[in-house]
Each structure stands twice: as C-alpha cells, then as structure tokens.
Design an enzyme around this catalytic site. Structure first.
Site: not given
Ligand code: DHB
Ligand code: FE
Length: 302
Positions: A242, A12, A195, A61
């Site tokens: 996530e 997302h 991430h 978020h």
């Molecule tokens: C990014 C990824 C995410 O899941 C998020 O909520 C905010 C930023 C990113 O990789 O930039």
């Molecule tokens: Fe996210």
C-alpha cells in the site's frame, strides 16, 4: 492558478474509523494514535493552510471494485461519493463531495500525458478514503474540503511500480499547475505502513523499515522510487505494498520537501500507524515529453 501546497500521508486502518465512530478515540489504546494527528488538525484548520481540494490517493478494498474490474489507476470525476457498506453498514460519516471540474481537467491532462486513467463517475468509498478524512478532520457535519479520489490497485497482483507511482505524481502536479482557477490543493497518500493480514507472517510489523521509508520521503532523494515489489513483500508484509501510494503524493511535491510533522506508533490493529506532513521546498517537476504536443493536437481537433 491552482497549486499543490502540501502533501499528507496517513495509514487507513479501519479500526480507527470504528474507534472514532464509537467515541473510543481518546482511550488508553487509541489515545496515543489519535494524539499524533492533533498537530495536523490544528494546522489544516488555519486559513492559510486550509485546502480547497484534496487529491486523495487511496485504495479500494473490494468495495467499489472486485475481481470483475481492477483499474490500476482510477480518478473520481463525480459530484459526490457515499461511504461504502463494508459488511456492517456504511459508516455514519458525511458523503464526500467531489470537484468534477478539476477532476476532469486532471483526467484530461494525465491521459494526454500518457497515463491511461480509468474515469469513475459513480462509486462508494471505503475505509481507504474515509479513515484518513476522519484522522484529519475528526467528526464534522460535512467534510470541510472537496475530494478527488484517486484509486490505485494495490490489492491484486500486479500493483503499479513505485517508479510509475512517482511519475504519476509528477504528472498530477503538471495537471494541477495548468488549472486556471486559484485553488489551494493538497495531495494525500494513504495506506501502509508495514502489515500482513493473513498467512504465516500475519501481524508482521517492521518499524525500522517503515522509518527508513519516512526518512526518505523528506528532502531530495529519489531512492524510494526504485524499491521493488519484492522488497515491500519481504520487509513490510503482503499489505505493505500500500505504501507505493505514498510515492504518488511524494512525486507530486517535486524536487525537494520539508517535513512539518511526523508521527509513528505501533501497534494499531495489525499494523503501524504512520503519518507525515510535507511541504514542497523546490516543487519543480520534470516537463512531460508529450503533454504539450498532445494538448495542442487535442485543441486543434476540437
Ligand atoms: C488493517 C489494515 C489495513 O490497511 C486494512 O485495509 C484492513 C485492516 C488492519 O491492520 O487491521
Ligand atoms: Fe488497507
């Protein structure tokens, strides 16, 4: 009767919403990312695949919820949800239309099945929900599907375990199967993949682990329900957790699945793009030890 006919998972990344909104989705950087969704856009537009309702498992978020309220699992039973202002104004995408009848039915079934859902009637929805819609449907004047938002806390420790998420998916399947109206229902799992957005390991991407996770969503293994939080943290960074939301989708598809489409691309912003479309093969889910008895008791009390 309502039926879950497919499961879709997608990252997302908010930058993808920006790329789409600014018409950069086919440029050199974003082109290969969006190209992996072309198959799905065609597939989902065919009448036989077109869902009436999507149960969209996502995380907020700090847009609708913050440190003042942190529901572990919340279900949206409202009529509609507006795009949230995440700091630079709400995205100019359509409002999301809910399906209150099915949502309330699922809420009742889940709670009598002993999942203590928070019921939400009013909230705005952020990139966690609107970016997957953009990836699947591009830029329509109105989203061509009704959406039941199912929000999961994966932002503030402790998030729910993978096993609990899988079991919630199974309970969602029981709930949908007991809804009287003929509806084609899809369940989407969103967020991920590996991430980490802050700290010393910011920028971490683990393609090998991500692909192991994608492999194990297919077929009949239940290995993923037993992956502990610490493994997500070590292998996939602080935001990789996530991915437990994908297990709600997988649990709802029952015993075994077939992969219809799969896409993986790095990098995208700070993360990897993962996308998979699954079809239930043997969609049977275990019966609930409590649901029937609770439903009878509830009905008797009315
Ligand atoms: C990014 C990824 C995410 O899941 C998020 O909520 C905010 C930023 C990113 O990789 O930039
Ligand atoms: Fe996210």
């Amino acid at each position: 009767m309502a039926r879950i006919t497919a499961g879709v998972a997608s990252s997302h990344v908010p930058l993808l919403g920006v790329a789409s909104d600014q018409g950069k989705d086919r440029d050199d950087y974003f082109g290969p990312i969006f190209a992996g969704y072309d198959w799905t856009r065609e597939w989902i537009a065919k009448p036989e695949n077109k869902p009436d309702v999507v149960i969209l498992v996502y995380n907020d978020h700090a847009s609708a919820f913050d440190m003042s309220i942190i529901p572990t699992f919340a279900i949206g039973c409202g009529e509609r949800y507006a795009p949230a202002d995440e700091g630079w104004g709400p995205r100019k995408v359509p409002d999301v239309e809910g399906h209150p009848d099915l949502a309330w039915h699922i809420a009742q079934s889940l709670i009598l099945d002993e999942f203590d859902m928070t019921i939400i009637n009013e909230m705005d929805v952020d990139h966690g929900l609107t970016v997957p819609l953009t990836m699947m449907y591009d830029k329509p004047d109105a989203w061509p599907v009704k959406v039941i938002p199912l929000a999961v806390n994966v932002v503030t420790y402790p998030p729910p375990s993978g096993n609990r998420c899988w079991a919630l998916g199974e309970a969602i399947a029981r709930a949908v199967n007991s809804f009287g109206e003929d509806l084609n229902v899809q369940i989407w799992g969103t967020g991920g993949m590996s991430h980490q957005l802050q700290g010393q390991r910011a920028g971490l991407i683990n393609a090998e682990w991500d692909n192991m996770f994608l492999d194990k969503l297919i077929g009949d293994t239940q290995d993923l329900r037993h992956v502990p939080h610490i493994e997500y943290l070590r292998e996939t960074g602080s935001e990789g957790i996530e991915m437990v939301m994908w297990l709600i989708m997988r649990g709802a598809l029952g015993k075994s699945t077939k992969c219809l489409h799969r896409h993986y691309h790095v990098p995208c912003s700070n993360t990897a793009i993962g996308h998979i479309v699954l079809e239930p093969v043997d969609g049977s889910v275990p019966p609930s030890p409590t649901l029937e008895g609770n439903n009878e008791a509830a009905q008797a009390a009315i």
